[in-house]
Design an enzyme around this catalytic site. Structure first.
Site, PDB file in Angstrom:
ATOM      1  N   HIS A   1      -8.781   5.227   2.936  1.00 44.38           N
ATOM      2  CA  HIS A   1      -8.545   4.303   2.677  1.00 44.38           C
ATOM      3  C   HIS A   1      -8.030   4.029   1.253  1.00 44.38           C
ATOM      4  CE1 HIS A   1     -10.624  -0.006   2.332  1.00 44.38           C
ATOM      5  NE2 HIS A   1      -9.627  -0.182   2.160  1.00 44.38           N
TER       6      HIS A   1
ATOM      7  N   MET B   1       0.744  -1.000  -0.244  1.00 42.42           N
ATOM      8  CA  MET B   1      -0.034  -0.281  -0.415  1.00 42.42           C
ATOM      9  C   MET B   1       1.342   1.660   0.116  1.00 42.42           C
ATOM     10  SD  MET B   1      -3.436  -0.762  -0.291  1.00 42.42           S
ATOM     11  CE  MET B   1      -3.987   0.106   0.036  1.00 42.42           C
TER      12      MET B   1
ATOM     13  N   LYS C   1      -0.147   0.518  15.079  1.00 45.89           N
ATOM     14  CA  LYS C   1      -0.290   1.905  14.409  1.00 45.89           C
ATOM     15  C   LYS C   1      -0.485   2.923  15.601  1.00 45.89           C
ATOM     16  CE  LYS C   1      -3.932  -0.247  10.936  1.00 45.89           C
ATOM     17  NZ  LYS C   1      -3.728   0.510   9.681  1.00 45.89           N
TER      18      LYS C   1
END
Length: 717
Positions: free
Chosen positions: A455, A329, A412
């Site tokens: 996202h 990603m 995170k």
């Protein structure tokens, strides 16, 4: 006349398109009436006319059909629609066969019906602006070019050469149009169009061919030959099968376009025009066209026009963006940013890992350099914008930092607290999580109102959709900035409110888990996979689970159980979730990346379904209905989308439709998960859901509130 002006001076009749109260010219009913009146006037004035000029008073030449009118049409309107199309073409034909040269002055875009209006001119002059687009995009909206576009493009270019422009909606600019012979002259600026048109008309006096189209001349032959030519006939015998393979029989427009091209090529011009009108009238009154126009035109314009963006905030483009995590990603986001000129700091735990993330952009650009689509200089410039690092200090001065680390709350939180102090003044922080609620992740932030979910979908370089998630405290300015950032990447933003899985992951989960549940019921895996494809999903649910990793689904399930337990609740797993858990924990089949899941992946060969699915899950005596399987796969996603709308996770229909098609591959012929409901009617949808719920469980149950929410949001044209 309200949509055009007719002037006759010095032997030149000028028809200037200028629809009142509209930024563009469209083929509305008023325009059709006005054009008929102008054509009649030209016939009356014929003795004084040496030439006709078609021009536009707008910044573009002509936009095309009145799509709101199509949205209001019903199946019973076919006869009326056919008569309207034929009447409009009669006006075109009156101008084309008058015996004087007609010149189209193209000062900007002419798309769809607009390009068909441009084709009235025997001579076409365009301003050489590289941003101008011409062409026939109708097939992408479930329609065909039926105002002469198919007949004329086929006769101009030939059956084979016209196909990309008619069947695939390939657009082209002024220079390509000139090479194709579709535009005859280019000028540097709009003010040169009329003088050149006048010069052409003056030079054409006494030359009858200048007042005729190619196909109206006695010596006309179709380029490449007609369908009776053996070469063309050979190609045409396989063309429908090739097309069917692409459309799976779900998209009537490309099939109608091919039929109109081929049938039209076997008859005279006027008959070909009528054939084309009949096919168009059939499509204009069909549900698939309304679905596609609703979403790919109206909903898409809502997204591009920023309808879900908070209005008050000023426009924004970050200059420098940090990315935490250089995996699939992170490296994909870095490439997308650098290719749009945004300076990028790509951070990972080691310099080596960060360098590997940057190498992904080198790999992608090298393919383009090798094919001659990119220069080595441009490649070097793009790569120079990505700074790989293992040091948080290099993030100093970023306007935006996006964390794209593993789906683990503690990890995170740690990277957020390390990186956030490096933001420039007024900067904001984003998480690229696909399932974890943003409000929970924001507790790690020193400034929760500047914390947002952004996202991305994998692979980032190919997937157009980006889901922006508003946490409980995210402020409007941060949402607007996230929206502008996504548009700066050339991607499509949708805005949703926070919840577990947001909109796309949550709805997508219902599709794959419904597939897994069917396998658990004993339905053969090939049946499930093939019927998903037949209904228009890009791949079957079991194949997708393998790609996204069954182990990830189990990780999300474990995390959900843990979160519920903390709240003193128990999470009840669905039959699909339990089957996937069994695949991972008991049968050790975690997905493609780990060697295999529902499929085996033999090296250098096509993947095959794992043979043991048959022995472990398939039941010889299970009775199944193909229609029920197809409906379960589509309706389950639509029900979840309707629930998201009622719960306020989705706040608009356009975000739901665009999100479902571009984020989770919901079939385009439906117009998206909400249009799928509105297309058949909310009551009919609710009735079918009740039948499915009775047989297959609560996943299909609609509450009265959900039905009311659907009716409240229903679009009206």
């Amino acid at each position: 006349m309200k949509t055009l002006r007719y002037e006759l001076a010095d032997g030149i009749a000028t028809i200037t398109f200028d629809e009142q109260g509209s930024p563009v010219n469209t083929m509305c009913l008023q325009w059709q009436a006005d054009l008929a009146q102008a054509a009649a006037q030209v016939v009356q004035d014929k003795a004084q006319i040496k030439g006709v000029i078609l021009a536009s008073a707008k910044s573009t030449f002509f936009a095309g059909a009145d799509l709101k009118g199509v949205m209001r049409s019903q199946a019973s309107d076919g006869v009326r629609v056919y008569a309207e199309i034929e009447s409009m073409k009669k006006s075109f034909r009156t101008l084309e066969t008058l015996g004087v040269p007609v010149v189209s002055c193209l000062n900007g875009a002419a798309l769809g019906g607009g390009w068909e209006v441009a084709l009235i001119g025997h001579h076409r002059i365009a301003t050489a602006n590289p941003k101008t687009q011409f062409g026939l995009p109708e097939v992408t909206l479930g329609l065909i070019p039926g105002a002469g576009g198919i007949t004329k493009m086929t006769r101009q270019l030939g059956l084979l050469a016209a196909q990309p422009y008619v069947l695939e909606s390939k657009l082209f600019g002024p220079e390509e149009a000139q090479k194709l012979g579709l535009v005859h002259e280019l000028v540097a600026s709009d003010d040169q169009l009329r003088p050149r048109a006048l010069a052409h008309i003056a030079a054409a006096q006494g030359q009858p061919e200048a007042a005729q189209h190619l196909w109206d001349r006695k010596d006309y032959k179709m380029p490449g030959g007609t369908p009776s030519n053996p070469k063309i006939a050979g190609m045409l015998s396989v063309a429908p099968a090739v097309l069917k393979q692409k459309t799976r029989g779900l998209y009537p427009a490309p099939e109608a376009a091919l039929a109109a091209m081929v049938e039209g090529a076997m008859v005279d011009f006027d008959t070909a025009m009528r054939i084309e009108s009949r096919y168009l009238a059939g499509l204009m009154t069909s549900q698939v066209a309304r679905n596609m126009i609703n979403t790919f035109f109206f909903n898409m314009n809502s997204i591009k026009g920023g309808q879900s963006r908070p209005k008050a905030a000023p426009r924004y483009k970050p200059q420098k963006v940090g990315i935490l995590g250089a995996g699939m990603m992170g490296s994909g986001i870095a490439y997308s940013q650098a290719s749009r000129g945004i300076a990028t700091v790509l951070k990972d735990v080691s310099q080596e890992a960060a360098e590997k993330g940057k190498a992904y952009s080198h790999k992608l650009t090298q393919k383009r350099v090798d094919k001659g689509r990119m220069t080595a200089d441009k490649q070097a410039a793009l790569l120079s914008l990505i700074q790989p690092t293992a040091s948080a200090a290099d993030l100093k001065g970023c306007d935006l930092i996006i964390e794209a680390v593993f789906e683990n709350r503690e990890l995170k939180a740690r990277v957020t607290q390390e990186a956030e102090p490096m933001l420039s003044e007024g900067g904001f922080f984003a998480s690229n999580t696909s399932t974890l609620p943003i409000s929970g992740l924001a507790t790690a932030s020193a400034n929760a109102n500047k914390f947002v979910g952004i996202h991305f979908f994998s692979p980032v370089d190919k997937m157009q959709l980006v889901e922006i998630i508003r946490g409980a405290q995210t402020d409007d300015e941060t949402i607007a900035r996230a929206y502008d950032y996504v548009q700066a990447l050339g991607k499509l933003p949708i805005v949703v409110n926070d919840s577990r899985g947001f909109y796309t992951s949550r709805t997508f989960g219902t599709f794959v888990m419904e597939g897994a549940a069917m396998l658990g019921e004993g339905i053969p895996a090939p049946v499930i996979e093939n019927l998903a494809m037949q209904v228009g999903m890009p791949v079957g649910p079991l194949a997708v689970l393998d790609e996204t990793a069954l182990s990830l689904s189990v990780h999300v399930l474990d995390q959900t159980r843990e979160d519920f337990a903390k709240e003193g609740k128990t999470h009840t797993a669905t039959p699909g979730e339990l089957l996937v858990e069994r695949m991972v924990k008991e049968l050790k089949r975690p997905g493609r990346a780990a060697g295999g899941g529902f499929y085996d992946y033999p090296v250098g060969q096509k993947k095959v379904l794992w043979p043991e699915l048959k022995t472990r899950f398939e039941k010889a005596d299970v009775a199944y209905s193909q229609q029920d399987i197809k409906d379960r796969l589509l309706y389950r996603q639509a029900v979840e989308t309707a629930r998201c709308l009622q719960e306020g996770v989705l706040t608009s229909v356009h975000d739901g439709n665009i999100g479902s098609i571009f984020g989770i591959g919901f079939p385009a012929w439906t117009g998206g998960a909400l249009q799928f409901i509105y297309g058949q009617g909310v009551d009919a949808f609710a009735k079918r859901c009740a039948e499915l719920a009775a047989k297959y469980g609560a996943g299909f149950a609609l509450t009265a509130e959900v039905i009311a929410g659907l009716k409240q949001h229903q679009p009206v044209y």
